[in-house]
Scaffold this active site. Structure first.
Site, PDB file in Angstrom:
ATOM      1  N   ASP A  60      36.819   9.003 -18.059  1.00 30.21           N
ATOM      2  CA  ASP A  60      37.665   8.090 -18.834  1.00 30.21           C
ATOM      3  C   ASP A  60      36.826   7.358 -19.883  1.00 30.21           C
ATOM      4  O   ASP A  60      36.462   6.202 -19.707  1.00 30.21           O
ATOM      5  CB  ASP A  60      38.331   7.106 -17.870  1.00 30.21           C
ATOM      6  CG  ASP A  60      39.194   6.074 -18.570  1.00 30.21           C
ATOM      7  OD1 ASP A  60      39.629   6.330 -19.705  1.00 30.21           O
ATOM      8  OD2 ASP A  60      39.434   5.007 -17.965  1.00 30.21           O
ATOM      9  N   LEU A  61      36.530   8.055 -20.984  1.00 26.02           N
ATOM     10  CA  LEU A  61      35.726   7.457 -22.052  1.00 26.02           C
ATOM     11  C   LEU A  61      36.526   7.213 -23.325  1.00 26.02           C
ATOM     12  O   LEU A  61      36.018   6.612 -24.268  1.00 26.02           O
ATOM     13  CB  LEU A  61      34.505   8.330 -22.352  1.00 26.02           C
ATOM     14  CG  LEU A  61      33.538   8.537 -21.181  1.00 26.02           C
ATOM     15  CD1 LEU A  61      32.335   9.363 -21.625  1.00 26.02           C
ATOM     16  CD2 LEU A  61      33.086   7.206 -20.591  1.00 26.02           C
ATOM     17  N   LYS A  62      37.758   7.703 -23.384  1.00 22.37           N
ATOM     18  CA  LYS A  62      38.684   7.404 -24.483  1.00 22.37           C
ATOM     19  C   LYS A  62      38.048   7.632 -25.854  1.00 22.37           C
ATOM     20  O   LYS A  62      37.986   6.730 -26.691  1.00 22.37           O
ATOM     21  CB  LYS A  62      39.194   5.968 -24.371  1.00 22.37           C
ATOM     22  CG  LYS A  62      39.903   5.635 -23.070  1.00 22.37           C
ATOM     23  CD  LYS A  62      40.421   4.202 -23.098  1.00 22.37           C
ATOM     24  CE  LYS A  62      41.108   3.826 -21.803  1.00 22.37           C
ATOM     25  NZ  LYS A  62      40.139   3.645 -20.683  1.00 22.37           N
ATOM     26  N   HIS A  68      35.520  16.026 -35.888  1.00 22.49           N
ATOM     27  CA  HIS A  68      34.365  16.819 -35.474  1.00 22.49           C
ATOM     28  C   HIS A  68      33.594  16.127 -34.353  1.00 22.49           C
ATOM     29  O   HIS A  68      33.181  16.774 -33.371  1.00 22.49           O
ATOM     30  CB  HIS A  68      33.442  17.070 -36.669  1.00 22.49           C
ATOM     31  CG  HIS A  68      32.183  17.799 -36.308  1.00 22.49           C
ATOM     32  ND1 HIS A  68      32.158  19.150 -36.042  1.00 22.49           N
ATOM     33  CD2 HIS A  68      30.897  17.356 -36.154  1.00 22.49           C
ATOM     34  CE1 HIS A  68      30.922  19.520 -35.749  1.00 22.49           C
ATOM     35  NE2 HIS A  68      30.139  18.448 -35.812  1.00 22.49           N
ATOM     36  N   THR A 119      47.584  -0.510 -21.159  1.00 23.03           N
ATOM     37  CA  THR A 119      48.516  -1.216 -20.285  1.00 23.03           C
ATOM     38  C   THR A 119      48.333  -2.729 -20.310  1.00 23.03           C
ATOM     39  O   THR A 119      49.186  -3.467 -19.816  1.00 23.03           O
ATOM     40  CB  THR A 119      48.391  -0.723 -18.837  1.00 23.03           C
ATOM     41  OG1 THR A 119      47.038  -0.847 -18.411  1.00 23.03           O
ATOM     42  CG2 THR A 119      48.834   0.725 -18.719  1.00 23.03           C
ATOM     43  N   GLY A 209      42.314   1.363  -8.899  1.00 27.24           N
ATOM     44  CA  GLY A 209      40.947   0.879  -8.815  1.00 27.24           C
ATOM     45  C   GLY A 209      40.774  -0.208  -7.780  1.00 27.24           C
ATOM     46  O   GLY A 209      40.582   0.055  -6.597  1.00 27.24           O
ATOM     47  N   ARG A 210      40.872  -1.458  -8.232  1.00 21.42           N
ATOM     48  CA  ARG A 210      40.548  -2.598  -7.376  1.00 21.42           C
ATOM     49  C   ARG A 210      41.337  -2.685  -6.073  1.00 21.42           C
ATOM     50  O   ARG A 210      40.775  -3.137  -5.067  1.00 21.42           O
ATOM     51  CB  ARG A 210      40.686  -3.891  -8.188  1.00 21.42           C
ATOM     52  CG  ARG A 210      39.536  -4.068  -9.162  1.00 21.42           C
ATOM     53  CD  ARG A 210      39.789  -5.161 -10.171  1.00 21.42           C
ATOM     54  NE  ARG A 210      40.878  -4.809 -11.080  1.00 21.42           N
ATOM     55  CZ  ARG A 210      41.110  -5.428 -12.227  1.00 21.42           C
ATOM     56  NH1 ARG A 210      40.336  -6.430 -12.602  1.00 21.42           N
ATOM     57  NH2 ARG A 210      42.099  -5.052 -13.008  1.00 21.42           N
TER      58      ARG A 210
END
Length: 232
Positions: A60-62, A68, A119, A209-210
């Site tokens: 998950d680095l978006k 290119h 979100t 996650g949490r």
């Protein structure tokens, strides 16, 4: 056994803490998400290590840059053995097409999805950056652009999932963060649902996650969520 629909976000500040949780898990129980903080601290070697253990990894680095650069970054991510990676739909059609085309012939065939509206952003937050319309309006517009580019799916709130599923069809992946088990505080994500609600509305995968990683007993928390969604 069907692969889990739960993606555990490894929201840890270092590799040691992440691995402490991972050692308790079986690859059949869950998928893992490695985000910016952990990737920046632990590097590609951690992703390779987790993938080699059989965990499906969502990187998950978006990515959001010129076409290119994003295409090359996606190839580098695929070479780590990830199952899924993401880019920003706001990068535009050309950028998304470049990423999709770069991965089309990669032997690992990772899933490529796009981020639409974060979100944490409600309508007031969107207005502050000059985007008209509701979060749902913006998500739908960007989702259609993502599908046109040939990507596999999007990250979206579960609240938008029914309309997206109807518009985009059953094969388009909907990956849903903002998931909180019943009774949990919403924290920093505005458009939240329980795991059961999100799947019922059309989500394919849940990013959690949490509620798991910060629980006194993470495995007990995971098992409780699995029980909640077992018949959805």
């Amino acid at each position: 056994m069907e692969k889990s629909r739960i993606i555990i976000a490894l929201d840890y500040p270092n590799e040691e803490q992440a691995l402490s949780l991972v050692r308790q898990l079986d690859p059949a129980q869950c998928r893992l998400k490695v985000g910016k903080e952990l990737f920046t601290r632990a590097g590609p070697s951690l992703v390779k290590r987790l993938a080699a253990q059989g965990f499906p990894i969502f990187l998950d680095l978006k990515f959001h840059d010129i076409p290119h650069t994003v295409a090359r970054a996606c190839l580098a991510a695929a070479d780590l053995g990830v199952w899924m990676l993401n880019i920003h739909a706001l990068g535009g059609l050309s950028m998304m097409k470049a990423a999709q085309e770069a991965l089309a012939n990669h032997p690992s065939h990772p899933q490529l999805i796009a981020v639409t509206v974060l979100t944490s952003m409600d309508q007031a937050a969107l207005s502050q950056i000059g985007l008209a319309g509701t979060p749902e309006d913006n998500v739908l517009q960007l989702a259609l652009l993502t599908q046109e580019a040939g990507l596999d799916g999007i990250v979206c709130s579960g609240q938008e999932a029914p309309a997206l599923r109807q518009t985009l069809g059953k094969e388009f992946l909907l990956v849903t963060p903002g998931i909180r088990p019943a009774g949990a505080a919403p924290k920093d994500q505005q458009r939240v649902l329980t795991p059961r609600e999100a799947l019922a509305k059309g989500a394919n995968y849940l990013v959690i996650g949490r509620p798991i990683t910060a629980a006194p007993d993470p495995m007990m928390a995971l098992r409780a969520i699995e029980a909640e969604i077992s018949n959805v």
